[in-house]
Design an enzyme around this catalytic site. Structure first.
Site, PDB file in Angstrom:
ATOM      1  CE1 TYR A 143       2.643  -8.155  -5.738  1.00  0.00           C
ATOM      2  CE2 TYR A 143       3.491  -8.419  -7.960  1.00  0.00           C
ATOM      3  CZ  TYR A 143       3.438  -7.710  -6.778  1.00  0.00           C
ATOM      4  OH  TYR A 143       4.182  -6.576  -6.631  1.00  0.00           O
ATOM      5  CE  LYS A 188      -0.809  -5.052   9.941  1.00  0.00           C
ATOM      6  NZ  LYS A 188      -0.165  -3.948  10.691  1.00  0.00           N
ATOM      7  CG  ASP A 220       2.850  -2.186  10.948  1.00  0.00           C
ATOM      8  OD1 ASP A 220       3.396  -3.288  11.195  1.00  0.00           O
ATOM      9  OD2 ASP A 220       1.904  -1.742  11.633  1.00  0.00           O
ATOM     10  CG  ASP A 244       6.576  -4.915  -5.313  1.00  0.00           C
ATOM     11  OD1 ASP A 244       7.579  -4.818  -6.036  1.00  0.00           O
ATOM     12  OD2 ASP A 244       5.573  -4.189  -5.435  1.00  0.00           O
ATOM     13  CG  ASP A 248      10.921  -0.810  -5.113  1.00  0.00           C
ATOM     14  OD1 ASP A 248      11.461  -1.840  -5.555  1.00  0.00           O
ATOM     15  OD2 ASP A 248      10.250  -0.026  -5.814  1.00  0.00           O
TER      16      ASP A 248
HETATM   17  C1  IPM Z   1       9.311  -5.986  -9.194  1.00  0.00           C
HETATM   18  C2  IPM Z   1       8.321  -5.164  -9.961  1.00  0.00           C
HETATM   19  C3  IPM Z   1       7.204  -6.092 -10.442  1.00  0.00           C
HETATM   20  C4  IPM Z   1       6.518  -6.647  -9.211  1.00  0.00           C
HETATM   21  C5  IPM Z   1       6.172  -5.438 -11.379  1.00  0.00           C
HETATM   22  C6  IPM Z   1       6.845  -4.828 -12.593  1.00  0.00           C
HETATM   23  C7  IPM Z   1       5.097  -6.402 -11.780  1.00  0.00           C
HETATM   24  O1  IPM Z   1       7.852  -4.127  -9.197  1.00  0.00           O
HETATM   25  O2  IPM Z   1       9.893  -6.927  -9.766  1.00  0.00           O
HETATM   26  O3  IPM Z   1       9.525  -5.708  -8.026  1.00  0.00           O
HETATM   27  O4  IPM Z   1       5.641  -5.995  -8.628  1.00  0.00           O
HETATM   28  O5  IPM Z   1       6.844  -7.757  -8.820  1.00  0.00           O
HETATM   29 MG    MG Z   2       8.820  -3.926  -7.323  1.00  0.00          MG
END
Ligand code: IPM
Ligand code: MG
Length: 351
Positions: A143, A188, A220, A244, A248
């Site tokens: 990032y 990884k 993975d 990230d 999710d």
């Molecule tokens: C998160 C989001 C952010 C990230 C984006 C909005 C930059 O997806 O906080 O997980 O990728 O960190």
């Molecule tokens: Mg995110």
């Protein structure tokens, strides 16, 4: 008298609606417990680009630095998502804020609400006993590495230093000691040099946390195991981009991403935000689930060591879920609006 300054960055999309509910709840806590919080709103994200031309104005960062905590909504706007040539993007505001506040650890607990178990995409028997917390590194890796682009080539460098790994690994080990004493490092290391550094550092540190079992898993495989056998995870530690993605993935185990709060901590003021994004399709419709934002308020109170107040919020949210006062993401037939869920939680707490 406990007095605290809270920076309120509600951002874009559904951010303002859900943050408004979290504020109602925090104001109820003030009344009930006799605390005094002051709230300082500032722009970030697409709204900041509209008002100031930049996604994180200096004044916003300064307000955060001058506060005891930051309550964050969400950022992002569709007009930037489909335009790869946009030079200024809302997300840059969040990244700059993370860097500016030194928020190197993003902590995302994944919890199952028994009354929602039928709602999650996995079979109920797989969800029994799921209780994990993800420690995602937040200010390093791909990032923040050097980026470059010519017409036909592009690169994003991924770099990590020992210190960057150590400081978040320490938090993760300590939390594992308080919890079920298992730490899973997700990386990884079969391909990436940065992952091999993570493994070396974390293995070194494990000697000082003899009561914690260290497990190491390629990302993975971890992505598969989170679906196949999620109850095995206790504390998960990982770098920025893997975190990230898998956070999710893990979030939907709970039944809705709209339920999960997160804390980002580091060198300076800590920040609390729902893990969901700006969900622009729902903005302004009073249908967004405010629970993740409200629960982010509870984590914020935890950071002030006001755990009795934080627990009251969690009890109220639990109760709302139990009696079915939920938004459309959790009940298609008999649902409540974002503000109505907030009102119900406030009323419950007042009693
Ligand atoms: C998160 C989001 C952010 C990230 C984006 C909005 C930059 O997806 O906080 O997980 O990728 O960190
Ligand atoms: Mg995110």
């Amino acid at each position: 008298m406990i007095e605290k300054k809270i920076a309120v960055l509600s951002g874009d999309g559904i951010g303002p609606e859900v943050t408004a509910q979290a504020l109602k709840v925090l104001k109820t806590i003030e009344k009930k417990f006799g605390y005094r919080f002051s709230y300082h709103s500032a722009d970030v994200g697409a709204i900041a680009i509209d008002h100031h031309g930049v996604p994180l104005p200096d004044s916003t960062l300064q307000i955060c630095l001058d506060s005891d905590a930051v309550l964050f909504g969400s950022i992002g706007h569709p007009k930037y998502d489909n335009d790869p040539s946009a030079k200024v993007r809302p997300e840059q505001g969040l990244l700059a804020l993370r860097k500016g506040l030194g928020l190197y650890a993003n902590i995302r607990p994944v919890k199952i609400y028994p009354s929602l178990i039928g709602h999650a995409p996995l079979r109920p028997e797989l969800l029994k006993d799921v209780d994990m917390v993800i420690y995602r590194e937040l200010t390093g890796g791909i990032y923040f590495g050097e980026k470059g682009r010519t017409e036909n080539d592009a690169y994003d460098h991924c770099t990590y230093s020992r210190v960057e790994v150590e400081r978040i690994a320490k938090l993760a080990f300590q939390d594992a000691q308080r919890r079920r004493k298992k730490l899973t490092l997700v990386d990884k290391a079969n391909v990436l040099e940065t992952s091999r550094l993570w493994r070396a550092v974390v293995q070194d540190m494990a000697k000082n946390y003899a009561d914690v079992t260290l497990d190491m898993m390629f990302v993975d495989n971890a992505a598969m195991q989170i679906i196949q056998y999620p109850a095995q995870f206790d504390v998960v530690l990982t770098e920025n981009m893997f975190g990230d993605i898998i956070s999710d993935e893990a979030s939907v185990l709970s039944g809705s991403m709209g339920l999960l709060p997160s804390a980002s901590i580091g060198a300076k003021t800590a920040l609390f935000e729902p893990i969901h994004g700006s969900y622009p399709q729902a903005a302004g419709k009073n249908i967004a689930n405010p629970m993740a934002a409200i629960l982010s308020g509870a984590l914020l109170l935890d950071s002030f060591q006001l755990s009795e107040a934080a627990d009251l919020i969690r009890i109220a949210v639990n109760e709302a879920i139990k009696v079915g006062v939920v938004t459309v993401d959790l009940n298609k037939d008999k649902n409540y609006g974002c503000a109505e869920v907030g009102d119900w939680i406030v009323q419950f707490m007042e009693q």
